[in-house]
Design a protein around this motif. Structure first.
Motif, PDB file in Angstrom:
ATOM      1  N   CYS A  45      42.961 -15.733  50.360  1.00 10.73           N
ATOM      2  CA  CYS A  45      44.422 -16.233  49.274  1.00 10.73           C
ATOM      3  C   CYS A  45      44.355 -15.039  48.536  1.00 10.73           C
ATOM      4  O   CYS A  45      45.649 -15.162  48.393  1.00 10.73           O
ATOM      5  CB  CYS A  45      43.720 -17.351  48.595  1.00 10.73           C
ATOM      6  N   ASP A  46      43.597 -14.230  47.786  1.00 11.71           N
ATOM      7  CA  ASP A  46      43.834 -13.462  47.258  1.00 11.71           C
ATOM      8  C   ASP A  46      45.287 -11.795  48.104  1.00 11.71           C
ATOM      9  O   ASP A  46      46.199 -11.578  47.303  1.00 11.71           O
ATOM     10  CB  ASP A  46      42.814 -12.228  46.903  1.00 11.71           C
TER      11      ASP A  46
ATOM     12  N   TRP B   8      52.693 -16.788  43.370  1.00 16.13           N
ATOM     13  CA  TRP B   8      51.675 -15.611  42.144  1.00 16.13           C
ATOM     14  C   TRP B   8      51.753 -16.024  41.051  1.00 16.13           C
ATOM     15  O   TRP B   8      51.336 -14.679  40.332  1.00 16.13           O
ATOM     16  CB  TRP B   8      52.073 -14.469  43.360  1.00 16.13           C
TER      17      TRP B   8
ATOM     18  N   TYR C 113      48.125 -22.640  43.427  1.00 14.05           N
ATOM     19  CA  TYR C 113      48.045 -21.248  43.814  1.00 14.05           C
ATOM     20  C   TYR C 113      49.669 -21.342  44.923  1.00 14.05           C
ATOM     21  O   TYR C 113      50.329 -20.412  45.285  1.00 14.05           O
ATOM     22  CB  TYR C 113      47.706 -20.151  44.155  1.00 14.05           C
TER      23      TYR C 113
ATOM     24  N   LEU D 263      48.929 -13.448  48.547  1.00 13.74           N
ATOM     25  CA  LEU D 263      49.480 -13.626  46.343  1.00 13.74           C
ATOM     26  C   LEU D 263      49.391 -11.810  46.254  1.00 13.74           C
ATOM     27  O   LEU D 263      51.224 -11.731  46.193  1.00 13.74           O
ATOM     28  CB  LEU D 263      48.124 -14.557  45.818  1.00 13.74           C
ATOM     29  N   SER D 264      48.914 -11.002  46.835  1.00 17.81           N
ATOM     30  CA  SER D 264      49.637  -9.617  46.270  1.00 17.81           C
ATOM     31  C   SER D 264      49.972  -9.417  46.753  1.00 17.81           C
ATOM     32  O   SER D 264      51.387  -8.534  46.983  1.00 17.81           O
ATOM     33  CB  SER D 264      47.808  -8.738  46.202  1.00 17.81           C
TER      34      SER D 264
ATOM     35  N   LYS E 260      38.631 -16.882  50.134  1.00 19.91           N
ATOM     36  CA  LYS E 260      39.852 -16.680  48.529  1.00 19.91           C
ATOM     37  C   LYS E 260      40.320 -15.226  49.091  1.00 19.91           C
ATOM     38  O   LYS E 260      41.308 -14.804  48.409  1.00 19.91           O
ATOM     39  CB  LYS E 260      38.219 -15.943  47.699  1.00 19.91           C
ATOM     40  N   LEU E 261      39.240 -14.097  50.005  1.00 24.08           N
ATOM     41  CA  LEU E 261      40.215 -13.212  50.509  1.00 24.08           C
ATOM     42  C   LEU E 261      41.450 -13.203  50.582  1.00 24.08           C
ATOM     43  O   LEU E 261      42.574 -12.734  50.165  1.00 24.08           O
ATOM     44  CB  LEU E 261      39.505 -12.086  51.260  1.00 24.08           C
TER      45      LEU E 261
END
Lengths: 258, 177
Positions: free
Chosen positions: B33-34, B100, B85, B37-38, B30-31
């Motif tokens: 993936c975040d 994103w 995503y 995206l950012s 999850k970290l």
């Protein structure tokens, strides 16, 4: 004989009266004593307030002095944290200090919970609070007095603040192993072996099988079992990109503000 | 463009080794993936190749000498796709569209621009939408043509436009209603 009997009855009566008189004197004396003690205590409290006002700056700025003052308050039954009227607030204008510190601590616990499994070294909380220039925290809490007045925060303050969160719910607690203290925000039980592994890894924030064997003198099986347990409790992360496998413990160190 | 600020976990050495315990690995993915995206949002990247990005600073932190393995990067990508995503563009080449913003969000942004700039009833080429000066200050300026097509298809399904065939992607046209 007759006289003796009369004396006996009268004597009994007199004895009774005397006892009542003594009881009366004793109780009024106790009352007086109590009132005088109460008065002394009131005077003492008044002086304490004067003292607090006079040394306000020192109490605010010096954590050690603050802790001593705190102990003094509690020893005479004035608990600045519990007192409804907000002793700190009235006298020092610091009523929100521990509340805000508690909020900040719980913010750190929540922000790092996914990484450290809800266990964080008290010293690590202190480190993160000391480096409160971290954007994420400063932005959210910039108007709070902790930052505004740049209080130096001691371990003692942190423990008091956590006690304050505990009033709200049982989910936060301070757990100690030897003289090492952690704040736990997710319920769970650390075994003796787990806490030993964490304790000897405290300086570096990670360990290896070899290091543990050297410092704890345990069998390989016992070491592996303890590490496996810590991994399963989500308190350890492996790192296979060094000379040997490293086991990292985010509860001990996490680069949140680097 | 400002320099992208990596999140804390990027400086934490074990983040770069896929974790054996499932619960920890879930949080780890999850970290990542975040972060993808950012990162893509910051640099306005619309698609990534698994192999290229595996060797880029996105997945390798030279400061701590740690690098996510190719297998781990693949896992991050498939997690992105399964969460909606991302979308595989060319499975063989391992190229993935990174959402994103999802196509329906791009559709809303583009249609908003069409309405505000009085482009309804007009015909535009993909090239014009992507690169004309009119769109320079909008987030979709420079958007990937495949992603643009997917976004316009959302609008098409809502009856807000019709997409015309073209020889190449940039020849594609669209008429807004």
């Amino acid at each position: 004989m007759l006289r003796g009997k009369a004396l006996g009855l009268a004597g009994l009566r007199r004895e009774q009266e005397a006892r009542q008189a003594i009881d009366f004197i004793a109780s009024s004396f106790r009352k007086e004593l109590y009132e005088s003690l109460q008065k002394q205590l009131d005077v003492f409290r008044e002086n304490l307030v004067l003292f607090a006002r006079k040394y306000r700056k020192k109490i605010e700025n010096e954590p050690e002095f603050r802790a001593q003052f705190h102990r003094l308050c509690i020893s005479i039954g004035v608990d600045p944290l519990v007192s409804k009227k907000g002793f700190w607030e009235e006298v020092l204008g610091m009523g929100d200090f521990y509340y805000e510190l508690a909020v900040k601590i719980s913010e750190i616990c929540i922000a790092t919970r996914d990484i450290n499994g809800g266990l964080i070294l008290l010293d690590e909380i202190k480190r993160l609070l000391d480096n409160h220039n971290d954007e994420k925290f400063t932005k959210r809490t910039s108007k709070r007095i902790i930052l505004r007045n740049r209080y130096e925060i001691s371990r003692d303050d942190i423990e008091r603040a956590v006690q304050r969160i505990q009033v709200l719910g049982k989910s936060y607690s301070i757990v100690s192993f030897g003289n090492i203290r952690y704040i736990q925000s997710v319920p769970g039980e650390l075994s003796h072996d787990h806490s030993c592994v964490l304790s000897v890894s405290k300086e570096q924030g990670f360990t290896t099988e070899r290091k543990l064997a050297a410092s704890l003198k345990w069998s390989k099986e016992r070491i592996l079992l303890a590490l496996k347990g810590l991994l399963e409790m989500e308190l350890a992360w492996i790192d296979d990109q060094d000379l040997e496998r490293l086991y990292w413990f985010p509860s001990l160190y996490y680069p949140i503000d680097d | 463009m400002t320099v992208f600020r990596y999140p804390p976990f990027y400086s934490y050495p074990p983040s770069f080794t896929l974790q054996p315990v499932k619960a920890t690995r879930e949080k780890q993915l999850k970290l990542w993936c975040d972060l993808v995206l950012s990162y893509c949002k910051h640099y306005k990247i619309f698609k990534l190749s698994v192999t290229d990005s595996a060797n880029s600073s996105l997945f390798a932190n030279t400061a701590i000498d740690r690098k996510l393995s190719l297998a781990a990067v693949e896992e991050v990508f498939s997690r992105l796709v399964s969460m909606g995503y991302g979308e595989w563009l060319n499975k063989e080449a391992n190229v993935c569209l990174i959402y994103w913003r999802r196509p329906y969000e791009w559709a809303e942004i583009i249609y908003d621009w069409v309405e505000r700039s009085g482009k309804r009833k007009s015909i535009l080429t993909f090239y014009e939408i992507r690169f004309s000066e009119d769109t320079a200050e909008f987030e979709f300026h420079g958007i990937d043509p495949e992603l643009l097509l997917r976004s316009l298809q959302v609008l098409e399904s809502q009856g807000k436009c019709a997409v015309f065939e073209g020889k190449t992607n940039d020849d594609l046209g669209v008429k807004f209603r």
